[in-house]
Every structure is written in C-alpha cells, then in structure tokens.
Design an enzyme around this catalytic site. Structure first.
Site, PDB file in Angstrom:
ATOM      1  N   ARG A 146       5.237 -13.131   9.371  1.00  0.00           N
ATOM      2  CA  ARG A 146       5.937 -11.884   9.081  1.00  0.00           C
ATOM      3  C   ARG A 146       7.260 -11.830   9.839  1.00  0.00           C
ATOM      4  O   ARG A 146       7.462 -12.531  10.827  1.00  0.00           O
ATOM      5  CB  ARG A 146       5.072 -10.671   9.391  1.00  0.00           C
ATOM      6  CG  ARG A 146       4.668 -10.497  10.832  1.00  0.00           C
ATOM      7  CD  ARG A 146       4.021  -9.126  11.056  1.00  0.00           C
ATOM      8  NE  ARG A 146       3.010  -8.790  10.063  1.00  0.00           N
ATOM      9  CZ  ARG A 146       2.985  -7.639   9.372  1.00  0.00           C
ATOM     10  NH1 ARG A 146       3.915  -6.725   9.574  1.00  0.00           N
ATOM     11  NH2 ARG A 146       2.031  -7.378   8.511  1.00  0.00           N
ATOM     12  N   GLU A 159       0.878  -1.159   0.000  1.00  0.00           N
ATOM     13  CA  GLU A 159       0.000   0.000   0.000  1.00  0.00           C
ATOM     14  C   GLU A 159       0.924   1.221   0.000  1.00  0.00           C
ATOM     15  O   GLU A 159       1.833   1.301   0.836  1.00  0.00           O
ATOM     16  CB  GLU A 159      -0.851  -0.018   1.272  1.00  0.00           C
ATOM     17  CG  GLU A 159      -1.951   0.991   1.201  1.00  0.00           C
ATOM     18  CD  GLU A 159      -2.777   1.090   2.483  1.00  0.00           C
ATOM     19  OE1 GLU A 159      -2.806   0.130   3.275  1.00  0.00           O
ATOM     20  OE2 GLU A 159      -3.375   2.152   2.665  1.00  0.00           O
ATOM     21  N   LYS A 201       4.372   0.319  10.202  1.00  0.00           N
ATOM     22  CA  LYS A 201       4.413   1.543   9.388  1.00  0.00           C
ATOM     23  C   LYS A 201       3.924   2.736  10.186  1.00  0.00           C
ATOM     24  O   LYS A 201       4.463   3.832  10.059  1.00  0.00           O
ATOM     25  CB  LYS A 201       3.508   1.382   8.176  1.00  0.00           C
ATOM     26  CG  LYS A 201       4.196   0.814   6.980  1.00  0.00           C
ATOM     27  CD  LYS A 201       3.322   1.102   5.765  1.00  0.00           C
ATOM     28  CE  LYS A 201       3.266  -0.092   4.866  1.00  0.00           C
ATOM     29  NZ  LYS A 201       2.186  -0.003   3.898  1.00  0.00           N
TER      30      LYS A 201
END
Ligand code: ATP
Ligand code: MG
Length: 570
Positions: free
Chosen positions: A274, A46, A284
């Site tokens: 992850r 994104e 983020k």
C-alpha cells in the site's frame, strides 16, 4: 484553462509500461492462455469514507492494467457493513474515479447485489459439512481462537448436525435471534498456523438498515467470504489487493475451492504494497475523525490527501496518474515523500497552466519620475515556452505594488532584488532604481520611491543594452484586484506521523492553513472555479471550486514553484 478528463493524455502514461511483478504475472497468464487472454480486474472500495491518494494508486493500477491489456475493470462497492456505509460515500467514490479519468461502463457492482447468492452458497457449505452455526459469544470465540503460538480450540457447537445448522441459519435469516446470538462459521481447522483459517466467521446477525437493501436482511456476510465470491461471480481474472490480505489468500482460495461446483471462476489474488505518503495519513478511521472532529473543513479540505481534497487544492487527474505510474508497485511496504507527488503536479502544471501575476504580500512603490496619470501597455506572455498561448497586456502606472520580499533595506549577501540605490527590472517593463524608503511612525516600511529609466523598456533595443540582476513582478495599484488567497502547509509536521498513539491529534500542524488578502491582475476575478494558473514566482494556484464566484475571487495555492515545502513564504 480548465483541466478535464479529456485533457489526460493516457497514451503518454502507458507509452512504455515499466515492467513489474503484476504485469509479469499477466504476461505469463496470456502466454500460457490461462484466461483465454482475458484481463478483468476490479476496484472494490467499501463505501465508508472518501477515497484518498492511496486508493488512487489501486484505481490507477486496476483500471490501468485493464486498459493496457484491452480488458475491463469493475467498480464494485464492498457494502457489507451497513452501519458505516452510505450513499454519500458511494457518490463521492464514483465521482473521484471518474475525475481520475476512468470509466467502468456497465460494470458497476455492489456486493449487496449478491446477498441472495451469498446466502445460498452458505447453505451449500452447510450441506457439505463445511460451515456451522456457532452460539458462543464473540468474546468466547476470540478466546478459543488461540494465538500465533497456541492452537485454537474447537467450539462445543462445531459438531452440530447439518440439519440443525440449516435450521438455525434459516432462523438467523428470518430474524428470530438477537444480534450476536449466533454466527455462521466456516469449518476449516482450529489448529491452522494461519489464524484466518481457524473457522472464520462468515455471517453475523446485525439489525441494521442497509443503504441499498433496506431492512430486507438482518444477517450480513463478512468481508473475506463476500470478497472472493463477488470476484468469482464477476469473472475477475486478477484480484489485486494490498499486502495485508496476503494472509487471507488461503481463505480466499479455500472458499472458492469449496464452491467449485457452484462457481467455475477462481480468480488469482495478487498483493502489492500500500501507499504511505509522508506528512499525511491514509487511514480512513483517522480521516473520519479529522473531518467529524472539525480539525479540517470537510472531506474536500485542500489539506487532506482525499481525492476530493487534492482536487480542491488544484491537483490534476493527470498528475495523480503520473504519480501512480512513477511510484510503481512492489511487494515491500515503503513511504513515498510527498515531494514526489508535488513534483508530478509541477511537471503537469508547468506545461498546462497559463501565467498570471499576483502580489501576495504587497508593498507600495511610487515611480517618482513617471508621468502622473500616465498608463502604458506592457506585453506579457501567457506561457513563456508556448508562444501559441498568446500575450496579454498589463498597464503600468505611477504607483504599483511589489512583493514586500522583493525589497531589503540592508541587503544580505547574494540578495539581488530591490534595495536602496540598487537597480532591478520590473518584469515586462522598465528598470527602476530605489531612491528613497518611506517609513511610518513605527519605523515600518510604508512605501518605496524609485526612478525609472525610460530607455529600458522590455523588448526594446534600449533594454537589451542594459543588464540588471533582479527581475521582480508588479501590479498597477489602480488596476489590481483584491483576492482571498489560501496558503497551505503539511497537515502533520512529522514526516511519518505515529497515528497509533491516541494522542495523534497533538501531531497536527496547527498552522497548516493561512488566509491572506492579495492583489491579482485584472480579469483573474473572471477565472472559472477549478481553473489553474501559475502566479509568476509565487507558485501554482487554483480558483476555488466552491467559493470562487463573480465579485469574489478566491484562490488556493496548489504548490510552490520549487520544492520549498508548502510554507507560507509570502
Ligand atoms: P478499510 O478497509 O480499513 O475501511 P481501506 O483503505 O482498505 O480501508 P477500502 O475501501 O477497503 O479501504 O479500499 C479499497 C481498495 O483500495 C482496496 O483494494 C485496498 O486494498 C486499496 N487501498 C486502500 N488503501 C490503500 C493504499 N494506501 N495504497 C494502495 N491501495 C490502497
Ligand atoms: Mg479495506
């Protein structure tokens, strides 16, 4: 030696791929001919932040699998949240993926390319009785959704007719309603044990300009709805994502099943754990807070785990790819020590980086019996294991700099470097003996006086006959150049910083950056930005990407030589 993509020996990375559950799935698919042998993956960021080392794991995995199976990997921007997204992020992401050495060719896509199709598919779902316009407030929707132990409740608008839904949805698109007045929801099952299937929202009204489509749209599709359809439109075979999407997979499959008459491709979603890396953060949201709050100096601050930051720190693309390969993929969440990443870097730089000399914390040393004004060439190899890299000469003069650390007035046990009465070798030059310590009024050591043995020059027969334990580096005070050197330590002192606390900024290591003025050998001031070196005994350093320029030498310490944390041992 500037390290570019061309230097990345991909062959060595994939010489013998280690088997993992994703490769097993693909191998089986190929065996049974599921996709006609095709492997098509995607990396779907994104564009709302800079990429970090966690993303690199996903990039290496997706692009790596594609290249291993002669397939392709798409770079797709999942750009459905216009308020948080922007072109700056798109550009930095492209830059980082390319820097890692991956190419997407013609497969650069944006979810926003599919806004029309996504809208049409929603109209189709409404026509199939599989989606409806809900007019409850966000709060009401949340309340009626139920909990993990309590089923949800149907919205009073769930029974709207197809025509009414079509009409409202069209008017949502036409901009007749304010933000939040209505949403489009998939009609699945409000009692499903999987919360994601309790009539998830698939469209919302949001009057926000999009960095690509401008003000063309005032309704935007939700991530879960967009993602699976984008995958299917692009004919992705294996949609690899992180574990938190495991519970979303039934929704991924539900949407594509409803649309099977419209899009024939139904990719397989596969989840992996992850990456969590010690002493840093991968969120983020927090990275944005650190950058915008001025806790670090921009997205490419060398202390950040962003790819831009790691690059500025002196990390090589190869070391990051080696790291990704080495940590592998699994189904269970875990933490990887940052030393694993640093060791991959050392392994790479040890082979690539030429050796140079720098004195980080200088102490003046006078060789008393060395002729005044005499200058003597000393031959220094550029790489000890690679004679083909050649030699250079350093000039020895009567006054030199050594590291303050390499002298101890009262040596501790096991200290074999310079001390009163003790002999050490000046690397590539002579054996010296400390004769006298000169102190200033504050009783601080100001300079050291030594004598040298003229028969002991490195490389001569005389040198071979003499053995001393210490071997220290030096620079002629006449020829050494000044340089700004930046040293870094971990951003967080805790190995696993608890960022759930609102006070997480208290956990920041306030001493994570130190700037010193050091001496470097001649010509290092001509190093190219991003050129990496090993400064003998001091670690790996890189000429700063932004600040290095003629007349101003600026080096960042990439990492120490051994695993001693990033400490400011100077
Ligand atoms: P968010 O979605 O909260 O903005 P994100 O880190 O998931 O943040 P995306 O842009 O959605 O960011 O990530 C792109 C891809 O990178 C996704 O497929 C995601 O699963 C993967 N990814 C993100 N963080 C990690 C990580 N720490 N380890 C491995 N893969 C990751
Ligand atoms: Mg995400």
């Amino acid at each position: 030696m500037k390290i570019t993509n061309k230097d990345i020996p991909t062959a060595t990375l994939h010489a013998e791929p280690v088997s993992n559950f994703i490769r097993n799935i693909i191998n089986e698919d190929i065996r049974i001919g599921k996709w006609g042998g095709r492997v098509e993956t995607r990396f779907p960021p994104e564009p709302n932040g800079y990429l970090h080392i966690g993303h690199a794991k996903s990039i290496c995995l997706n692009f790596g699998l594609a290249s291993e199976y002669q397939g392709v990997c798409h770079l797709r921007f999942d750009d459905t949240n216009p308020e948080k997204e922007g072109k700056e992020y798109v550009d930095s992401i492209c830059d980082s993926v390319r820097w890692l050495g991956f190419e997407w060719g013609e497969n650069l896509h944006y979810s926003s390319d599919y806004f029309d199709k996504l809208y049409q598919f929603s109209v189709y779902l409404i026509n199939q009785g599989k989606a409806y316009v809900d007019s409850l407030s966000g709060e009401e929707i949340r309340t009626l959704r139920g909990t993990l132990t309590r089923a949800g409740t149907n919205s009073p608008y769930r029974g709207r007719s197809i025509d009414e839904n079509l009409d409202l949805f069209r008017r949502m698109k036409a901009g007749e309603f304010s933000d939040g007045a209505h949403v489009l929801r998939a009609k699945i099952d409000m009692a499903s044990p999987n919360m994601n299937l309790r009539d998830p929202i698939i469209y919302r009204i949001r009057r926000a300009d999009h960095h690509r489509t401008g003000d063309e749209w005032c309704i935007y599709p939700m991530y879960d709805y967009t993602h699976c359809i984008s995958d299917a439109i692009e004919n992705i075979t294996h949609s690899v994502c992180t574990l938190e999407f495991e519970d979303h997979r039934p929704l991924y499959d539900w949407i594509l099943t409803q649309l099977k008459d419209k899009i024939s491709c139904h990719p397989q979603q596969i989840e992996f754990a992850r990456l969590n890396l010690t002493h840093t953060v991968m969120s983020k949201r927090i990275l944005i807070e650190l950058v915008e709050g001025g806790f670090v100096e921009g997205w490419d601050d060398p202390r950040l785990p962003t790819l831009a930051g790691l690059r500025r720190r002196g990390y090589t693309p190869f070391s990051i790819r080696l790291f990704s390969e080495r940590i592998g993929v699994s189904k269970s969440d875990s933490w990887i020590g940052i030393d694993v990443l640093e060791n991959c870097l050392r392994e790479d730089l040890n082979v690539r980086a030429q050796r140079r000399i720098a004195v980080l914390n200088p102490l003046k040393l006078v060789i008393v019996n060395y002729p005044d004004h005499y200058e003597e060439e000393c031959l220094v190899p550029n790489h000890p294991q690679k004679p083909e890299k050649g030699n250079r000469t350093l000039l020895l003069t009567k006054t030199i700099y050594i590291e303050r650390d390499d002298f101890m007035e009262i040596p501790s046990k096991g200290y074999f470097r310079l001390a009163p009465g003790i002999e050490v070798r000046l690397r590539y030059a002579y054996i010296i003996k400390c004769e006298k310590v000169i102190k200033n009024a504050n009783n601080e050591i100001e300079e050291i006086h030594c004598s040298y043995d003229p028969s002991s020059k490195s490389g001569t027969a005389g040198s071979k006959a003499r053995r001393v334990k210490g071997n220290i580096h030096w620079l002629s005070s006449k020829y050494a150049l000044k340089s700004e050197v930046r040293l870094f330590d971990h951003l967080f002192l805790d190995a696993r910083p608890d960022i759930s606390s609102r006070n997480y900024k208290r956990l920041l290591n306030m001493n994570s950056k130190k700037i010193i003025s050091a001496y470097i050998e001649p010509f290092l001031d001509k190093a190219q930005p991003e050129e990496s070196f090993q400064f003998e005994r001091n670690g790996y350093f890189v000429a700063d990407k932004k600040d290095m320029r003629p007349g101003r030498a600026v080096f960042n310490r990439t990492t120490t030589l051994k695993d001693s944390r990033g400490k400011f041992k100077v």
